[in-house]
Design a protein around this motif. Structure first.
Motif, short mmCIF file in Angstrom:
data_model
loop_
_atom_site.label_atom_id
_atom_site.label_comp_id
_atom_site.label_asym_id
_atom_site.label_seq_id
_atom_site.Cartn_x
_atom_site.Cartn_y
_atom_site.Cartn_z
N GLU A 17 -19.28 -150.31 -44.36
CA GLU A 17 -18.93 -149.43 -43.12
C GLU A 17 -18.02 -150.25 -42.27
N GLU A 21 -16.69 -146.84 -37.79
CA GLU A 21 -17.82 -146.08 -38.23
C GLU A 21 -19.19 -146.57 -37.83
N ARG A 25 -21.66 -143.97 -35.32
CA ARG A 25 -22.80 -144.00 -36.09
C ARG A 25 -23.97 -144.11 -34.74
#
Length: 96
Positions: A17, A21, A25
């Motif tokens: 990731e 990201e 999230r």
């Protein structure tokens, strides 16, 4: 996995990731456009820790700024970054 601290808590970056990201999230407010280090829209201040880049980003960066779209986190870091408006009422702590 790196532990990422922000103004509202902390979270662990998942394998594979990007930092951008991970911030998305967990509900953090980060602008972005290109996701490749060209535009600089995702620029945030790093307060502790360090990052590297596989390729030098084309966007201008200040001494204490990073691009979460394309940086490689080197261990734990702390960023000057808040949550989106809808999550501002959440208590400080661990973010999933």
């Amino acid at each position: 996995m790196a532990r990422i601290g922000t103004n509202k808590g902390f979270f662990e970056l998942l394998e594979g990731e990007t930092l951008l990201e991970g911030l998305e999230r967990t509900g953090h407010m980060v602008e972005y456009q290109c996701r490749s280090g060209y535009c600089g829209s995702c620029r945030v201040k790093i307060l502790e820790g360090s990052v590297t880049y596989r390729e030098p980003p084309l966007a201008f960066l200040g001494r204490d700024e990073i691009l979460p779209c394309c940086c490689c986190v080197e261990g734990d870091v702390r960023l000057d970054c808040g949550l989106t408006g809808k999550d501002e009422g959440l208590p400080d702590g661990f973010l999933k």
